[in-house]
Enzyme design. Structure first.
Site, PDB file in Angstrom:
ATOM      1  N   LYS A 129       0.950  -1.183  -0.293  1.00 19.92           N
ATOM      2  CA  LYS A 129       0.209   0.027  -0.149  1.00 19.92           C
ATOM      3  C   LYS A 129       0.884   1.263   0.104  1.00 19.92           C
ATOM      4  CE  LYS A 129      -4.652   1.079   0.268  1.00 19.92           C
ATOM      5  NZ  LYS A 129      -5.915   0.113   0.030  1.00 19.92           N
TER       6      LYS A 129
HETATM    7  P1  NAD Z   1     -13.178   7.716  -2.422  1.00 25.49           P
HETATM    8  O1  NAD Z   1     -12.044   8.724  -2.158  1.00 25.49           O
HETATM    9  O2  NAD Z   1     -13.632   7.450  -3.716  1.00 25.49           O
HETATM   10  O3  NAD Z   1     -14.261   7.844  -1.293  1.00 25.49           O
HETATM   11  C1  NAD Z   1     -13.981   8.058  -0.090  1.00 25.49           C
HETATM   12  C2  NAD Z   1     -15.079   8.555   0.595  1.00 25.49           C
HETATM   13  O4  NAD Z   1     -15.153   8.872   1.908  1.00 25.49           O
HETATM   14  C3  NAD Z   1     -16.014   9.738   0.035  1.00 25.49           C
HETATM   15  O5  NAD Z   1     -17.491   9.844   0.052  1.00 25.49           O
HETATM   16  C4  NAD Z   1     -15.424  10.757   1.261  1.00 25.49           C
HETATM   17  O6  NAD Z   1     -16.344  12.083   1.415  1.00 25.49           O
HETATM   18  C5  NAD Z   1     -15.767   9.630   2.390  1.00 25.49           C
HETATM   19  N1  NAD Z   1     -14.833  10.465   3.678  1.00 25.49           N
HETATM   20  C6  NAD Z   1     -13.565  10.745   3.651  1.00 25.49           C
HETATM   21  N2  NAD Z   1     -13.512  11.101   5.055  1.00 25.49           N
HETATM   22  C7  NAD Z   1     -14.365  11.061   5.783  1.00 25.49           C
HETATM   23  C8  NAD Z   1     -14.907  11.146   7.074  1.00 25.49           C
HETATM   24  N3  NAD Z   1     -13.928  11.690   8.047  1.00 25.49           N
HETATM   25  N4  NAD Z   1     -16.183  10.663   7.470  1.00 25.49           N
HETATM   26  C9  NAD Z   1     -17.286  10.057   6.515  1.00 25.49           C
HETATM   27  N5  NAD Z   1     -16.706  10.003   5.170  1.00 25.49           N
HETATM   28  C10 NAD Z   1     -15.500  10.306   4.824  1.00 25.49           C
HETATM   29  O7  NAD Z   1     -12.540   6.297  -1.758  1.00 25.49           O
HETATM   30  P2  NAD Z   1     -12.841   4.873  -2.108  1.00 25.49           P
HETATM   31  O8  NAD Z   1     -11.889   4.290  -3.315  1.00 25.49           O
HETATM   32  O9  NAD Z   1     -14.330   4.726  -2.454  1.00 25.49           O
HETATM   33  O10 NAD Z   1     -12.296   3.962  -0.824  1.00 25.49           O
HETATM   34  C11 NAD Z   1     -13.039   4.171   0.405  1.00 25.49           C
HETATM   35  C12 NAD Z   1     -12.521   3.038   1.119  1.00 25.49           C
HETATM   36  O11 NAD Z   1     -12.913   1.688   0.560  1.00 25.49           O
HETATM   37  C13 NAD Z   1     -11.298   3.049   1.857  1.00 25.49           C
HETATM   38  O12 NAD Z   1     -11.011   2.434   3.035  1.00 25.49           O
HETATM   39  C14 NAD Z   1     -10.395   2.268   0.571  1.00 25.49           C
HETATM   40  O13 NAD Z   1      -9.135   1.797   1.143  1.00 25.49           O
HETATM   41  C15 NAD Z   1     -11.631   1.269   0.363  1.00 25.49           C
HETATM   42  N6  NAD Z   1     -11.267   0.168  -0.761  1.00 25.49           N
HETATM   43  C16 NAD Z   1     -11.096   1.038  -1.918  1.00 25.49           C
HETATM   44  C17 NAD Z   1     -10.937   0.241  -3.161  1.00 25.49           C
HETATM   45  C18 NAD Z   1     -11.109   0.944  -4.695  1.00 25.49           C
HETATM   46  O14 NAD Z   1     -10.978  -0.025  -5.407  1.00 25.49           O
HETATM   47  N7  NAD Z   1     -11.190   1.846  -4.545  1.00 25.49           N
HETATM   48  C19 NAD Z   1     -10.830  -1.108  -2.944  1.00 25.49           C
HETATM   49  C20 NAD Z   1     -10.950  -1.888  -1.683  1.00 25.49           C
HETATM   50  C21 NAD Z   1     -10.969  -1.006  -0.637  1.00 25.49           C
END
Ligand code: NAD
Length: 439
Positions: A129
């Site tokens: 990561k």
């Molecule tokens: P993203 O940047 O597209 O979205 C993040 C979201 O979290 C946004 O809606 C943002 O407003 C919200 N957020 C940020 N800080 C916040 C807070 N303090 N309180 C409430 N909401 C908050 O990110 P993503 O890709 O959707 O990732 C979200 C989660 O999923 C992360 O934990 C990431 O590690 C995990 N994840 C993502 C992927 C991927 O393919 N993108 C894969 C596996 C896991």
């Protein structure tokens, strides 16, 4: 070195085996959570538990200074990280996060969860990561490109299509992957599409990658709902985080008949008992940057979000969101962890006691890396698959992995998290043992 030095009570042993402060289990934070999870799985690892120490230390952790010219002519320095937790089963694989609260502890934990996740769904990858401590919302597009390129260059010696393959995570997307791929390729002197996944389609990206994590969340959610006799159609859904993962997962649940009653993100929380129009909310967030102020729902206090009357709760934002404080208030029958590490160990215990089923991150959000694996394979073979084929393979891998995790949980009378760790850690440590130690 004499044999004496290797005795576990020797000073040398204690020095080399003493964990640095940021690796101590009582140092709460994401890495502390991961260490706690490893302790919980250790009794189920049989003879392989003698290798468990390997999981408690990242294989490689790189901290880089990322200086860039800001648009106003000054130079700003940012701290960046790339951590390879374990590469016993294959090259490192895991996303890159741009966020103002990124720390080494967080990136270490995220890389470790990638190791377990990749092994749990049996992808031929280790775990890695990366991240930069920066609020990208405060950067211009030019600054964002410069920080991405300089970071990529700084970690360039440890990434590569057969070494470690980054992908999108919080606040990073296909455009950022394109800049990373271009920077790496320019430094290498040849176009290297396989160095990152989650790229634009024009650069060797895979159809279905953008939706893959949300689709995986939905797939395991439906499987789990069947197991506990919950009907998705008509069920009430609450989602924290409405980015890539949360918005797509919500969309798929709503398409299957669920009612999206509440959404919380960094900007605030909204509620509408009769259902939020998921497409309208996606458009609103795209133009406004967050859910706050969405006209067709009531604004609610962010802490009230956790008490909302719902059947399915999907945390899809950041780590450490479900805690000892709010876990007793949760009304859902099932929590599906779209985010990585959203539940603290203490909250996990509370949810288990309250018989709320938790589908852990290490399986629930594995859809993203599964289609990243498909992208990597397609880039290597320069032969691209249809979206239908990709989605069908994704669903089949997720269902198969979930079924074996469910069976393992039943067999050992443990939570789905510990069951996923049993499967993932066994595969990692089996590879560790078979490879042996070098030299
Ligand atoms: P993203 O940047 O597209 O979205 C993040 C979201 O979290 C946004 O809606 C943002 O407003 C919200 N957020 C940020 N800080 C916040 C807070 N303090 N309180 C409430 N909401 C908050 O990110 P993503 O890709 O959707 O990732 C979200 C989660 O999923 C992360 O934990 C990431 O590690 C995990 N994840 C993502 C992927 C991927 O393919 N993108 C894969 C596996 C896991």
């Amino acid at each position: 070195m004499s044999k004496q030095n290797l005795q576990t009570d020797s000073a040398l042993y204690k020095t080399t085996h003493a964990l640095p402060s940021y690796l101590q289990p009582d140092n709460l934070g994401p890495w502390g959570t991961f260490l706690n999870q490893v302790d919980r799985v250790t009794p189920y690892l049989g003879n392989l538990s003698r290798w468990v120490e390997t999981l408690k230390r990242p294989k490689k952790a790189l901290i880089v200074d990322v200086p860039i010219h800001l648009d106003n002519g000054t130079v700003a320095h940012f701290e960046g990280y790339r951590v390879q937790h374990n590469t016993s089963r294959g090259p490192g694989k895991g996303g890159v996060r741009f966020h103002q609260e990124v720390t080494l502890s967080e990136v270490m934990a995220l890389s470790a969860w990638m190791s377990v996740k990749n092994a749990a769904v049996n992808l031929p990858f280790g775990g890695a990561k990366g991240g930069i401590r920066v609020d990208p919302k405060l950067l211009s597009r030019g600054e964002l490109e410069r920080i991405t390129r300089r970071y990529t260059s700084e970690i360039g010696s440890i990434i590569g299509p057969t070494k470690d393959i980054p992908a999108p995570d919080v606040n990073t997307d296909a455009q950022i992957m394109a800049w990373m791929m271009d920077t790496y390729s320019m430094n290498e002197g040849s176009t290297s599409t396989g160095v990152v996944t989650g790229k634009p389609i024009a650069l060797g990206g895979s159809l279905g990658r953008r939706e893959a994590t949300g689709r995986g969340v939905f797939t395991v959610g439906v499987e789990a709902a069947n197991k506990i006799g919950l009907t998705i159609s008509g069920s009430k859904l609450a989602v924290q985080g409405f980015g890539n993962v949360g918005s797509i997962a919500a969309q798929l649940f709503v398409e299957a008949g669920a009612i999206l009653v509440s959404v919380q993100d960094h900007s605030g929380a909204i509620y509408c008992g009769s259902g939020i129009d998921v497409r309208l909310l996606q458009e609103y967030v795209h133009s406004q940057g967050g859910v706050a102020g969405f006209p067709s729902a009531d604004s609610i206090n962010s802490t009230l979000f956790w008490q909302v009357d719902c059947d399915v709760l999907i945390p899809a934002a950041l780590e450490g969101q479900i805690t000892e404080e709010n876990a007793p208030l949760i009304k859902a029958r099932m929590v599906i962890e779209g985010a990585n590490g959203p539940t603290t160990p203490a909250a996990d215990d509370i949810l288990a006691e309250r018989k709320i089923l938790v589908i852990p991150d290490v399986i629930a959000n594995a859809g993203g890396v599964t289609v990243s694996y498909f992208e990597w394979v397609q880039d290597f073979s320069s032969f691209f698959w249809s979206e239908k084929e990709i989605n069908a393979r994704l669903v089949s891998i997720m269902k198969e992995a979930f079924d074996s995790i469910w069976e393992t949980a039943q067999k050992h009378h443990v939570t789905l998290r510990t069951a996923t760790f049993i499967i993932g850690c066994t595969r990692i440590l089996r590879a560790r043992e078979d490879r042996g130690l070098y030299p």
